[in-house]
Design an enzyme around this catalytic site. Structure first.
Site, PDB file in Angstrom:
ATOM      1  N   GLU A  56       0.895  -1.099   0.085  1.00  0.00           N
ATOM      2  CA  GLU A  56       0.074   0.006  -0.094  1.00  0.00           C
ATOM      3  C   GLU A  56       1.048   1.357  -0.030  1.00  0.00           C
ATOM      4  OE1 GLU A  56      -3.305   0.962  -0.026  1.00  0.00           O
ATOM      5  OE2 GLU A  56      -2.240   2.877  -0.112  1.00  0.00           O
TER       6      GLU A  56
ATOM      7  N   ASP B 133      -7.323   2.595  -9.417  1.00  0.00           N
ATOM      8  CA  ASP B 133      -6.852   3.894  -9.645  1.00  0.00           C
ATOM      9  C   ASP B 133      -8.083   4.868  -9.077  1.00  0.00           C
ATOM     10  OD1 ASP B 133      -4.346   3.544 -11.039  1.00  0.00           O
ATOM     11  OD2 ASP B 133      -5.782   2.130 -12.198  1.00  0.00           O
TER      12      ASP B 133
ATOM     13  N   LYS C 250      -9.518  10.507 -14.723  1.00  0.00           N
ATOM     14  CA  LYS C 250      -9.429  11.491 -15.710  1.00  0.00           C
ATOM     15  C   LYS C 250      -8.348  11.430 -16.820  1.00  0.00           C
ATOM     16  CE  LYS C 250     -11.556  15.605 -13.471  1.00  0.00           C
ATOM     17  NZ  LYS C 250     -11.094  16.332 -12.654  1.00  0.00           N
TER      18      LYS C 250
ATOM     19  N   ASP D 227     -15.150  -0.054 -10.597  1.00  0.00           N
ATOM     20  CA  ASP D 227     -16.553   0.606 -11.123  1.00  0.00           C
ATOM     21  C   ASP D 227     -16.439   1.542 -12.484  1.00  0.00           C
ATOM     22  OD1 ASP D 227     -15.042   2.354  -9.602  1.00  0.00           O
ATOM     23  OD2 ASP D 227     -16.829   2.445  -8.177  1.00  0.00           O
TER      24      ASP D 227
HETATM   25  C1  LIG Z   1      -9.149   3.541  -4.921  1.00  0.00           C
HETATM   26  S1  LIG Z   1      -8.254   2.683  -3.597  1.00  0.00           S
HETATM   27  C2  LIG Z   1      -9.059   1.171  -3.371  1.00  0.00           C
HETATM   28  C3  LIG Z   1      -8.787   0.641  -1.853  1.00  0.00           C
HETATM   29  C4  LIG Z   1      -8.923  -0.856  -1.947  1.00  0.00           C
HETATM   30  N1  LIG Z   1      -8.364  -1.664  -2.848  1.00  0.00           N
HETATM   31  C5  LIG Z   1     -10.608  -1.084  -2.275  1.00  0.00           C
HETATM   32  O1  LIG Z   1     -10.892  -1.652  -2.953  1.00  0.00           O
HETATM   33  O2  LIG Z   1     -11.353  -0.643  -1.127  1.00  0.00           O
HETATM   34  C6  LIG Z   1      -6.850   2.419  -4.269  1.00  0.00           C
HETATM   35  C7  LIG Z   1      -5.859   2.292  -3.271  1.00  0.00           C
HETATM   36  O3  LIG Z   1      -4.600   1.926  -4.007  1.00  0.00           O
HETATM   37  C8  LIG Z   1      -3.292   2.639  -3.374  1.00  0.00           C
HETATM   38  N2  LIG Z   1      -2.276   2.611  -4.389  1.00  0.00           N
HETATM   39  C9  LIG Z   1      -2.233   3.557  -5.661  1.00  0.00           C
HETATM   40  N3  LIG Z   1      -1.097   3.474  -6.414  1.00  0.00           N
HETATM   41  C10 LIG Z   1      -0.557   2.400  -5.797  1.00  0.00           C
HETATM   42  C11 LIG Z   1       0.616   1.925  -5.740  1.00  0.00           C
HETATM   43  N4  LIG Z   1       1.531   2.224  -6.800  1.00  0.00           N
HETATM   44  N5  LIG Z   1       1.212   0.954  -4.963  1.00  0.00           N
HETATM   45  C12 LIG Z   1       0.659   0.597  -3.944  1.00  0.00           C
HETATM   46  N6  LIG Z   1      -0.688   1.240  -3.486  1.00  0.00           N
HETATM   47  C13 LIG Z   1      -1.358   1.909  -4.474  1.00  0.00           C
HETATM   48  C14 LIG Z   1      -4.039   3.752  -2.878  1.00  0.00           C
HETATM   49  O4  LIG Z   1      -3.156   4.373  -1.831  1.00  0.00           O
HETATM   50  C15 LIG Z   1      -5.283   3.319  -2.375  1.00  0.00           C
HETATM   51  O5  LIG Z   1      -5.369   2.788  -1.145  1.00  0.00           O
END
Ligand SMILES: C[S@@+](CC[C@H](N)C(=O)[O-])C[C@H]1O[C@@H](n2cnc3c(N)ncnc32)[C@H](O)[C@@H]1O
Length: 216
Positions: A72, A123, A127, A159
């Site tokens: 994370e 993601d 955008k 989604d």
């Molecule tokens: C939209 S949230 C979704 C969180 C979770 N997977 C859920 O479905 O509830 C996207 C998550 O991916 C993490 N994230 C984004 N880019 C990342 C990366 N390069 N490596 C690890 N985590 C990442 C973000 O910090 C965030 O916690």
């Protein structure tokens, strides 16, 4: 005078905690053997971007031998999930590290050590100008192909249809993977474990585009 703030009051441990979460768990430097980070011999799940961590926690709750390594990027979330896994008694077999999956995956090994990979709603940006920050890029897919065992499953779900359409060919057209959907599947292979975003999407009646790929 009576209303002046008390300057010498010791702060509570909560307030003293560093705000930067610099103490969030990190992976060791250099090449990392994933199987040394967790103990046991149950199936090993690699989760990328667990967020608040519902999926990892539920996986561990439903399978007493399940092992999980989550990456994370947000230190606070990584710290909180790792702490929660430990508090629930899963700490030896499930860990969350504060790392950018795109940066660390190339130094994770050995080859074919992971039984499954989950990337839920990766993601938050949708955008066009954010496309270059997309987690699921070609380099990440190549690294996943390297660490997943033959027959191992990769779940990617979102989604946002535009995102699903971008992710799908990266796996489906990769020589190491075959798609198990056409292109989407109705249900996650890992139910009853759900990610936080997945659970909310279901409650809100939003479409969830789930893609499952099998390592050839
Ligand atoms: C939209 S949230 C979704 C969180 C979770 N997977 C859920 O479905 O509830 C996207 C998550 O991916 C993490 N994230 C984004 N880019 C990342 C990366 N390069 N490596 C690890 N985590 C990442 C973000 O910090 C965030 O916690």
């Amino acid at each position: 005078m009576a209303n002046e703030p008390m300057k010498d009051t010791p702060e509570s441990p909560e307030k003293q905690r560093p705000k930067s979460y610099a103490h969030a768990p990190r992976l060791p430097e250099g090449p990392v053997t994933l199987t040394e980070l967790v103990s046991g011999d149950g199936p090993l799940m690699l989760e990328i971007g667990p967020g608040r961590g519902r999926f990892a926690l539920e996986l561990c709750a439903h399978n007493q031998t399940q092992r999980v390594i989550a990456l994370e990027i947000r230190r606070k979330l990584a710290f909180q999930l790792d702490d929660r896994l430990a508090q629930k008694g899963y700490g030896k077999r499930a860990r969350c590290f504060a790392e950018d999956a795109r940066e660390v995956l190339p130094r994770l090994g050995p080859m074919a050590c992971v039984d499954a990979v989950a990337i839920h709603f990766p993601d938050p940006w949708w955008k066009k100008r954010h496309a270059k920050r997309m987690v699921v890029g070609d380099a990440l897919v190549n690294e996943i192909a390297r660490v997943v065992k033959p027959g191992g499953l990769v779940l990617v779900q979102t989604d946002v249809l535009e995102r699903a359409e971008a992710y799908n060919p990266r796996f489906a057209e990769h020589e190491a993977f075959e798609s198990l959907g056409s292109p989407y599947v109705d249900e996650s292979p890992f139910v009853p474990a759900r990610s936080n975003r997945e659970a909310i999407a279901i409650i809100d009646g939003l479409p969830v585009y789930r893609m499952v790929f099998r390592r050839k």
